[in-house]
Design a protein around this motif. Structure first.
Motif, mmCIF file in Angstrom:
data_model
loop_
_atom_site.group_PDB
_atom_site.id
_atom_site.type_symbol
_atom_site.label_atom_id
_atom_site.label_comp_id
_atom_site.label_asym_id
_atom_site.label_seq_id
_atom_site.Cartn_x
_atom_site.Cartn_y
_atom_site.Cartn_z
ATOM 1 N N ASN A 159 103.781 18.031 42.036
ATOM 2 C CA ASN A 159 104.089 19.007 40.996
ATOM 3 C C ASN A 159 103.340 18.709 39.696
ATOM 4 N N VAL A 160 102.087 18.312 39.816
ATOM 5 C CA VAL A 160 101.258 18.003 38.649
ATOM 6 C C VAL A 160 100.597 19.285 38.148
ATOM 7 N N GLU B 73 90.456 15.147 39.127
ATOM 8 C CA GLU B 73 89.989 16.418 39.655
ATOM 9 C C GLU B 73 91.116 17.059 40.441
ATOM 10 N N PHE B 74 91.107 18.389 40.493
ATOM 11 C CA PHE B 74 92.265 19.128 40.979
ATOM 12 C C PHE B 74 91.909 20.150 42.046
ATOM 13 N N ALA B 75 92.869 20.388 42.935
ATOM 14 C CA ALA B 75 92.813 21.491 43.892
ATOM 15 C C ALA B 75 94.154 22.207 43.802
ATOM 16 N N SER B 76 94.167 23.393 43.201
ATOM 17 C CA SER B 76 95.429 24.073 42.924
ATOM 18 C C SER B 76 96.088 24.561 44.213
ATOM 19 N N TYR B 77 97.427 24.620 44.196
ATOM 20 C CA TYR B 77 98.121 25.101 45.391
ATOM 21 C C TYR B 77 99.412 25.858 45.097
ATOM 22 N N LEU C 285 99.096 26.219 36.687
ATOM 23 C CA LEU C 285 98.895 25.946 38.111
ATOM 24 C C LEU C 285 99.262 24.496 38.432
ATOM 25 N N ILE C 286 99.909 24.323 39.572
ATOM 26 C CA ILE C 286 100.200 23.006 40.129
ATOM 27 C C ILE C 286 99.073 22.663 41.097
ATOM 28 N N ALA C 287 98.633 21.398 41.084
ATOM 29 C CA ALA C 287 97.458 21.057 41.892
ATOM 30 C C ALA C 287 97.537 19.659 42.486
ATOM 31 N N ALA C 288 96.923 19.515 43.650
ATOM 32 C CA ALA C 288 96.672 18.196 44.207
ATOM 33 C C ALA C 288 95.737 17.470 43.242
ATOM 34 N N THR C 289 96.027 16.195 43.003
ATOM 35 C CA THR C 289 95.356 15.456 41.937
ATOM 36 C C THR C 289 94.697 14.196 42.487
#
Length: 339
Positions: free
Chosen positions: A151-152, A163-167, A282-286
């Motif tokens: 929930n970042v 770096e991020f990948a939003s989900y 946006l919440i993203a994998a971090t």
């Protein structure tokens, strides 16, 4: 864990208000980290919502490695054969995102389950590593954690290191009794004449008080009430002392599910971006900046979106209203003056 739902607390996403909803108490561990492994079974099925104690609908999802995506993994991760997934849920989790399962030992929730699905697409064994929020980022920085699903929220400040990948969307929401026909509809004007509860010192309080000031200038009244804990909020809503509660959307999505078969069911009366009116948070994998993980993780999420597993995961946790159409690598984040 933070002790209040401030903007910082909201960005962390695992907060005192939502922690009060933890289904099985604290997530205990020795020291700063705890580990739990979750695997895909031999038939290539990831079962989401397992041991959720009513927070989710258990759903079996077929997922296979997509070699055209896993080929983009950093060589070191590909060689390791596993994806170390960071969760910052100690000492208490928050349903439906991350919490202790009904077996009192398995970390479950929409966040670790999405991590498991992504790992399956990448052909990797998921290893879930749970820690405090602060140690989550220490783990990423040190390389002990490959990627966080915790929930970042994407912020421009965090982009300096990660770096991020939003989900998922970062949303707030209004909770009302199911019998109440009122809806927010994205218009603060609809709050005129209402009594709304909100957590003190929170991002949502800041937004609500701004709306209250606007309404006052228009000669209209919005009453804001505060309560010591979530149980008191729930009682106030049930008794009609307040018209609505304004809080984190996942918290409200969970409570809507939990109250569905009670004498006073509630519903979601509308959402609003946690980043405000001008930007969808946006919440993203971090992952660590320049790790090379954001791109293949985003590709994996997009594969899950395209083939339906993503939608079924969110539906299982009653979070469909936070779905995104596409995972983005390093999307616009909260500006530096609001990060």
């Amino acid at each position: 864990m933070p002790s209040h739902l401030s903007r910082r607390g909201l960005l962390r996403g695992l907060t005192a208000a939502t922690a009060a909803l933890s289904l099985a108490g604290g997530l205990t561990a020795c020291g700063g980290d705890s580990e739990a492994a979750a695997t895909t079974d031999t038939t290539g099925t990831v079962t989401v919502g397992r041991l959720s104690n009513g927070a989710a609908t258990e759903t079996a999802l077929k997922v296979s490695e997509v070699k055209s995506i896993s080929a983009h993994l950093p060589a070191s991760v590909r060689r390791s054969g596993k994806l170390v997934i960071g969760i910052g849920a100690l000492p208490s989790g928050s349903a439906p995102l991350t919490f202790l399962g009904s077996d009192q030992k398995t970390l479950t929730g929409s966040e670790p389950d999405l991590g498991r699905l992504v790992a399956a697409v990448l052909g990797l064994e998921p290893e879930i590593r749970n820690s405090t929020w602060e140690n989550l980022f220490v783990g990423i920085d040190s390389g002990k954690v490959d990627v966080a699903f915790s929930n970042v929220t994407v912020t421009e400040e965090r982009k300096k290191k990660y770096e991020f990948a939003s989900y998922r969307k970062d949303n707030l929401a209004f909770e009302v009794l199911k019998k109440n026909p009122w809806n927010f509809d994205g218009r603060y004007q609809n709050l005129a004449g209402k009594t709304v509860s909100v957590g003190s010192g929170t991002n949502q309080e800041k937004i609500l008080l701004e709306w209250k000031a606007r309404l006052a200038k228009e000669g209209k009244k919005l009453t804001v009430k505060y309560f010591p804990d979530q149980n008191a909020v729930n009682l106030a809503l049930k008794s009609g002392k307040i018209d609505a509660y304004f809080g984190p959307n996942p918290t409200i999505s969970y409570r809507v599910r939990q109250t569905a078969r009670t004498p006073a069911p509630t519903r979601n009366a509308g959402t609003f971006s946690g980043a405000g009116a001008t930007l969808q948070g946006l919440i993203a994998a971090t992952a660590k900046k320049d790790s090379g993980l954001a791109e293949p993780v985003a590709e994996a999420v997009n594969h899950l979106i395209e083939h339906g597993q993503y939608g079924r995961l969110l539906a299982a946790y009653n979070l469909s209203n936070e779905s995104v159409a596409k995972s983005q690598v390093n999307p616009p984040g909260l500006p530096l003056d609001n990060s």
